[in-house]
Design an enzyme around this catalytic site. Structure first.
Site, PDB file in Angstrom:
ATOM      1  N   HIS A 173     -54.551  -5.858 -27.818  1.00 12.42           N
ATOM      2  CA  HIS A 173     -54.526  -4.694 -28.582  1.00 12.42           C
ATOM      3  C   HIS A 173     -53.233  -4.712 -29.314  1.00 12.42           C
ATOM      4  O   HIS A 173     -52.031  -5.048 -29.025  1.00 12.42           O
ATOM      5  CB  HIS A 173     -54.632  -3.421 -27.625  1.00 12.42           C
ATOM      6  N   ASP A 225     -62.232  -6.459 -29.818  1.00 15.17           N
ATOM      7  CA  ASP A 225     -61.441  -6.445 -31.221  1.00 15.17           C
ATOM      8  C   ASP A 225     -61.944  -5.396 -32.112  1.00 15.17           C
ATOM      9  O   ASP A 225     -61.779  -5.522 -33.223  1.00 15.17           O
ATOM     10  CB  ASP A 225     -61.588  -7.711 -31.867  1.00 15.17           C
TER      11      ASP A 225
END
Length: 457
Positions: free
Chosen positions: A73, A45
């Site tokens: 993503h 992340d």
């Protein structure tokens, strides 16, 4: 920035001298064209998708090399948010080919759903720009069910997996009873036999498992025809492209601290998310790897269970979570937040050999009066010079911090390094000086335009 750091000029790929004859796989002059790699340097992340989207503008091919749709993503283009799980983030670029390599495990229903969702948001022409390895393994719905059953069996010792079937699929691959894309497109009778055997094996282990074998086989016959035009031998395709001077970018999924060998085992994913996974997941020689860009969030987050030395359980941790919108793209779980841990980043730099860094989400720190950075671990009162492999040890470390003044103003609209507040520039310098790696990009907002190029590396 980082005048003390020995940096070199970087491109996404180097140039290849013009040739009259095609390059062979052992031709040394071919190696002058290098593949660039983007890897997560923490627990995931970090914002890799946005970085890949930025770099893909100058690329011919963007590749995924490992993981599956457990990755998540997010890319924001013209205010529109695109979420990717299996697709390389570079697929947004209409001039770029996207390649899913042999190291990726593919859930076809999830892939087609992802393509449809992003099509509705405006993604066009992907049919001519998506290539899938015939060696990639298939994730079936039964893998996902088994993932959930295995987690349930562990009870309070569960690992917090995404339950996307990634672990069971890699297990099938290792025990050599998995099925690959090539099997799906090959002899249908043999595919059916292997599928029935796999289902029977799981039924023996989990008697309550329900699999509609005939229904699944019918569904996969349809998938076979839909996916057939995209499938090819990606190893020879990539080597030919590199030999022709094409610019190739590899997008690592997950992150180094989730690597099955070097991460916080067992609280990890089931693949190698570090530099080794790039080679094995695409069939690339280490000789063709050039620049390795490590993506580092300006603070630390992690999803799921496992030790987290710099985790904050106070108002600052809550502030980071809220300002950073720290909710998993794939799991929708709230991410745990803490101070930047440079012990972690230094360790992953040893494994991955970052040539430069991208520091993301610096704007989330805008409201803080002071900011801490973890720079050392102590165990039983003594400083340790290694990153613990034992989760018991890692859970017991005491973190040594340095404290820097915050900039206490918004940097969201800053687009030049010199326009950043001095305190923000000092934060970046502290990171560079500790790691001895130059920071090439600084992210200060959501969109691809919100990345400052420092001119380094």
């Amino acid at each position: 920035m980082a005048s003390a750091v020995n940096s070199k000029q970087t491109a996404v790929n180097g140039e290849v001298p013009s040739r009259t004859q095609p390059c062979g796989p052992c031709d040394k002059s071919k190696m002058e064209n290098k593949v660039a790699v983007v890897l997560g340097a923490q627990w995931g992340d970090e914002g890799k998708g946005k970085v890949v989207d930025l770099l893909a503008v100058n690329c011919d091919i963007v590749c995924r090399c490992q993981g599956g749709n457990n990755a998540g993503h997010t890319v924001v283009v013209d205010g529109k948010e695109f979420d990717f799980h299996l697709l390389p983030s570079g697929i947004i670029n209409p001039k770029c080919t996207s390649l899913i390599g042999n190291g990726v495990v593919i859930h076809l229903p999830g892939l087609f759903e992802e393509l449809k969702k992003n099509e509705l948001k405006g993604m066009k022409g992907w049919q001519d720009r998506l290539i899938i390895s015939d060696r990639a393994h298939l994730v079936f719905d039964m893998h996902q069910q088994v993932d959930g059953l295995q987690e349930a069996e562990k009870g309070k010792n569960s690992l917090g997996t995404t339950k996307k079937g990634i672990g069971p699929t890699y297990s099938s691959k290792a025990t050599r009873n998995g099925l690959r894309i090539g099997d799906l497109l090959g002899d249908s009778a043999m595919f059916e036999e292997k599928f029935r055997t796999l289902a029977a094996n799981y039924k023996r282990m989990f008697p309550n498992l329900e699999v509609d074998i005939d229904g699944e086989l019918a569904r996969y016959r349809e998938y076979a025809e839909r996916i057939r035009p995209m499938v090819r031998d990606t190893v020879s395709y990539l080597h030919k492209a590199i030999g022709e001077g094409k610019k190739v970018l590899v997008e690592g999924a997950n992150a180094a601290m989730l690597d099955i060998d070097f991460g916080t085992y067992p609280y990890v994913t089931s693949s190698n998310c570090s530099i080794g996974g790039v080679c094995t997941g695409l069939g690339l020689s280490p000789r063709v790897i050039g620049d390795v860009l490590g993506v580092v969030k300006a603070y630390t987050t992690r999803v799921g269970d496992g030790p987290f030395p710099t985790e904050l359980h106070d108002e600052t941790g809550k502030l980071l979570q809220e300002r950073g919108h720290e909710v998993g793209v794939t799991t929708k779980r709230v991410r745990r937040c803490g101070w930047l841990d440079l012990v972690v980043v230094r360790y992953t730099a040893m494994v991955n050999g970052y040539t430069s860094l991208c520091l993301t989400k610096m704007d989330i720190l805008d409201t803080l009066q002071e900011i801490k950075i973890g720079v050392a671990y102590k165990l039983n009162g003594k400083k340790i010079e290694y990153f613990p492999s034992s989760m018991a040890e890692l859970s017991s470390v005491e973190v040594e911090y340095i404290t820097l003044p915050g900039w206490a103003c918004s940097i969201e609209d800053v687009r030049e390094l010199s326009k950043l507040p001095e305190q923000a520039r000092n934060y970046v310098k502290a990171i560079e000086n500790f790691l001895q790696i130059p920071v090439k990009f600084i992210g200060v907002g959501q969109g691809r335009e919100s990345i400052i190029s420092t001119g380094e590396a």
